[in-house]
Design an enzyme around this catalytic site. Structure first.
Site, PDB file in Angstrom:
ATOM      1  N   PHE A   1       0.857  -1.181   0.000  1.00 32.47           N
ATOM      2  CA  PHE A   1       0.000   0.000   0.000  1.00 32.47           C
ATOM      3  C   PHE A   1       0.893   1.230   0.000  1.00 32.47           C
ATOM      4  O   PHE A   1       1.676   1.422   0.944  1.00 32.47           O
ATOM      5  CB  PHE A   1      -0.869  -0.053   1.257  1.00 32.47           C
ATOM      6  N   GLY A   2       0.826   2.034  -1.039  1.00 34.35           N
ATOM      7  CA  GLY A   2       1.708   3.190  -1.140  1.00 34.35           C
ATOM      8  C   GLY A   2       0.972   4.507  -0.962  1.00 34.35           C
ATOM      9  O   GLY A   2       0.271   4.962  -1.865  1.00 34.35           O
TER      10      GLY A   2
ATOM     11  N   THR B   1       5.532  -1.220   3.700  1.00 36.05           N
ATOM     12  CA  THR B   1       5.674  -2.608   4.136  1.00 36.05           C
ATOM     13  C   THR B   1       5.428  -3.538   2.948  1.00 36.05           C
ATOM     14  O   THR B   1       4.433  -3.383   2.235  1.00 36.05           O
ATOM     15  CB  THR B   1       4.674  -2.907   5.273  1.00 36.05           C
TER      16      THR B   1
ATOM     17  N   LEU C   1      -6.981   2.982   6.041  1.00 38.29           N
ATOM     18  CA  LEU C   1      -6.214   3.144   7.281  1.00 38.29           C
ATOM     19  C   LEU C   1      -7.080   2.893   8.510  1.00 38.29           C
ATOM     20  O   LEU C   1      -6.607   2.359   9.514  1.00 38.29           O
ATOM     21  CB  LEU C   1      -5.594   4.547   7.343  1.00 38.29           C
TER      22      LEU C   1
ATOM     23  N   ALA D   1      -6.994  -0.772   9.085  1.00 40.43           N
ATOM     24  CA  ALA D   1      -5.700  -1.238   9.571  1.00 40.43           C
ATOM     25  C   ALA D   1      -5.471  -0.792  11.010  1.00 40.43           C
ATOM     26  O   ALA D   1      -4.964  -1.552  11.837  1.00 40.43           O
ATOM     27  CB  ALA D   1      -4.594  -0.723   8.675  1.00 40.43           C
ATOM     28  N   ARG D   2      -5.863   0.444  11.317  1.00 39.62           N
ATOM     29  CA  ARG D   2      -5.652   0.965  12.675  1.00 39.62           C
ATOM     30  C   ARG D   2      -6.463   0.168  13.692  1.00 39.62           C
ATOM     31  O   ARG D   2      -6.036  -0.016  14.831  1.00 39.62           O
ATOM     32  CB  ARG D   2      -6.053   2.439  12.731  1.00 39.62           C
TER      33      ARG D   2
ATOM     34  N   GLU E   1       0.885   4.471  10.656  1.00 40.22           N
ATOM     35  CA  GLU E   1      -0.588   4.486  10.557  1.00 40.22           C
ATOM     36  C   GLU E   1      -1.182   5.610  11.416  1.00 40.22           C
ATOM     37  O   GLU E   1      -2.145   5.424  12.154  1.00 40.22           O
ATOM     38  CB  GLU E   1      -1.168   3.148  11.011  1.00 40.22           C
TER      39      GLU E   1
END
Lengths: 248, 386
Positions: free
Chosen positions: B132-133, B167, B241, B244-245, B365
């Site tokens: 993920f960029g 990552t 995000l 993910a968070r 993040e």
């Protein structure tokens, strides 16, 4: 091939056991319960046999309603059916064996798998009792198994070595470490297991033939002394050997 | 395995299958991750042999529908899995976070049917890895200032720019890349091997050493038209995000449990002044702080998981959980290090590794400070970002 796997719900092997207030049972507070590790081996062997020969695997346990979580675990590993013989906490191995045998008589499995023992009470009686009640041959403590048609060949661990035994199906096999490497339940199978029904039948709550009077946990004491090669430690060693052990 | 800390009997609130999956991942980590992770960490290598095993367990695509190869499970199960992976190492959890929340989620949500069918099953079974960029060398907390840009051409888009701190960039088969198109942030799927795309690995880290961290470089990189995601503006990447968070909030508790349980065990067996150090007041104070803070973090996670499952979790609620839980995990790791004394710096114990990892987790993040400002803005109505 119809396979019956008898499983049990036991405290996790890392549990620090506390004796209940009655002095003859385990205090369940804070205890994590798991599928008996030897039963995992039994179930894994059953699943591999089914994958090779087709058929279905039924997992069965005798116990209270809490045991559904253990059956769910077996379903998530891949068992096709699950049966809870529901009743009070079983009185002893014999009452479990009778309940299992009642179900096995109806189901007529080609082979019955169990762990060689449950890691809670470790009485090691169940596989032999079950086979005896059913009038089936039984091979215990099996660490390698080959089933070809109806011919069964098994390696058993014996004191200081191995023994190779053969019999024919139907029979009872109890699993020992080394038999296989049990799989982890996969998430998609856990999701499917959630939807599978668990058959409940009432247990005949037999009276106990054996009764537990007392449980106790041995006291742990630090008895060993660790000494190094310093002058003080050597002097201490000599003193201990002279005064405590009285060998010099 | 020992039963994990559960001071307020929260296990009673989780379902049978949630507990079963959590405990399965816990056993997996105990058997397969913990025995090897220190060596990989010291060498600075990700243990690639874990990827197919994680895939087989069903770690990738936990909440993705079954028709795309996922498990169709809930967010709570995703959270619990992240907790147990991070009990092993933040690198393994990061790998799973990126694959689930930052790659599979945007593809499921914003890509066309063809791309979903092409990528999601492979990402789920671990034969494809994603990255993920978003972050750039000069734009971290301020992603809206990004320089990477896309220009529309006859056949698609031409991508130029660079991303940093990505990552799995080097090992990824597919990159979800955010770039400005006519000044507005848009998402693009960039396949490995696309002309003009390279992803060198970043070296020299003192944290997350068992994780691959990369740069992504785009030089006149041609992207087909259909690889543009169907979302416009910063809400695209921010929605990823948030996912993910949420996983990090659970993951941090896993790291905290690992250091707490190690410290508790150590303090009961380490003898000083003829007594276990657990019998000293200052050690008990540290242990109680850890136990108490972890219990609070577990409560936050339980509630947030249920809000996620009901699709009611707000980004600021996720900020609260990520900010709090990573902070207390890092503090716990530092205290655990002190309790372990000199032994705490050895790879034989997990504490120094977790402490070093959590330094990254605290600022990736969304830094701790940025989450503070998100919460500050929410309760005061004033933005203090700039």
């Amino acid at each position: 091939m119809n396979i019956l796997v008898c499983i049990s719900r036991v405290p996790d092997t890392a549990t620090k056991v506390i004796i209940g207030s009655d002095g003859k049972s385990i205090d369940p507070k804070g205890v994590k319960y798991i599928l008996n590790p030897y039963d995992e081996l039994a179930l894994e062997e059953a699943l591999r046999l089914r994958e090779k020969n087709g058929g279905n695997v039924t997992a069965i346990t005798v116990g209270t309603a809490e045991a559904t979580e253990t059956l769910r675990n077996a379903l998530a590993m891949g068992a096709d059916n699950a049966v809870l013989v529901k009743g009070d906490e079983p009185a002893d191995s014999y009452s479990v064996a009778v309940n299992l045998a009642d179900y096995a008589k109806k189901m007529n499995p080609d082979v019955i798998f169990l762990g060689k023992q449950s890691v809670d009470f470790d009485s090691l009686q169940l596989p032999s009792m079950l086979a005896e009640i059913l009038g089936l041959p039984s091979i215990s403590v099996v660490s390698k198994l080959t089933i070809d048609g109806t011919n069964v060949s098994a390696e058993r661990d014996i004191e200081g070595g191995k023994e190779v035994v053969s019999t024919t199906l139907p029979c009872v096999i109890s699993a020992q470490k080394g038999l296989n490497d049990p799989r982890y339940p996969k998430l998609p199978d856990i999701m499917k297991a959630k939807k599978k029904p668990i058959e409940e039948i009432a247990s005949n709550n037999l009276d106990a033939r054996t009764v537990v009077h007392k449980m106790e946990i041995p006291l742990k004491e630090r008895k060993a002394k660790i000494l190094g090669d310093s002058v003080q430690d050597i002097e201490m060693l000599v003193t201990l050997l002279h005064e405590d052990a009285k060998v010099i | 395995m020992q039963k994990s800390l559960d001071y307020l009997n929260l296990d009673e609130l989780y379902s049978e299958e949630e507990i079963l999956f959590r405990d399965t991942v816990k056993s997996f980590v105990y058997d397969e991750v913990s025995p090897i992770i220190d060596e990989y960490y010291q060498k600075g290598i990700y243990p690639v042999e874990l990827t197919p095993k994680l895939a087989e367990l069903g770690i990738f695509g936990i909440t993705v529908p079954t028709e795309y190869g996922g498990a169709g499970a809930n967010y709570t199960m995703y959270g619990l899995a992240m907790q147990e992976l991070e009990r092993g190492d933040s690198a393994i959890r990061s790998f799973a976070s990126v694959q689930n929340s930052l790659v599979m989620y945007p593809i499921l949500k914003y890509a066309n049917e063809e791309l979903k069918s092409k990528w999601l099953p492979k990402l789920a079974n671990g034969t494809a890895i994603g990255c993920f960029g978003l972050t750039e060398p000069d734009y971290g907390s301020n992603p809206s200032g990004m320089i990477t840009n896309a220009v529309e051409t006859e056949s698609g888009y031409l991508l130029n720019g660079a991303k940093m701190w990505i990552t799995n960039g080097t090992v990824a088969d597919i990159a979800v890349v955010w770039a400005k198109l006519d000044g507005v942030v848009n998402g693009f799927l960039v396949e490995k091997g696309t002309k003009g795309f390279s992803a060198p690995e970043m070296k020299g880290k003192y944290s997350l050493r068992a994780s691959v961290t990369s740069e992504l470089i785009f030089q006149d990189c041609e992207i087909p038209k259909e690889n543009r995601l169907n979302v416009v503006g910063l809400r695209g990447p921010l929605s990823c995000l948030s996912q993910a968070r949420f996983g990090i909030a659970y993951g941090a508790v896993g790291a905290a449990l690992s250091v707490y349980e190690s410290a508790l065990e150590y303090s009961k067996t380490r003898i000083q002044f003829d007594k276990p150090i657990a019998s000293f007041q200052l050690v008990q104070q540290k242990l109680v702080y850890m136990m108490n803070e972890i219990t609070k973090a577990q409560l936050i996670n339980y509630r947030l998981g249920r809000l996620m499952d009901e699709q009611r979790a707000l980004p600021q609620q996720i900020s609260l959980a990520k900010r709090n839980n990573v902070e207390i995990a890092l503090e716990s790791a530092r205290l655990a290090r002190e309790i372990h004394g000199a032994n705490g710096i050895l790879g034989e114990y997990p504490v120094m590794r977790h402490a070093a990892n959590l330094e990254s987790v605290k600022t990736y993040e969304g830094t701790n400070d940025i989450h503070t400002l998100i919460l500050g803005q929410d309760i005061t109505g004033f933005s203090a970002f700039a």
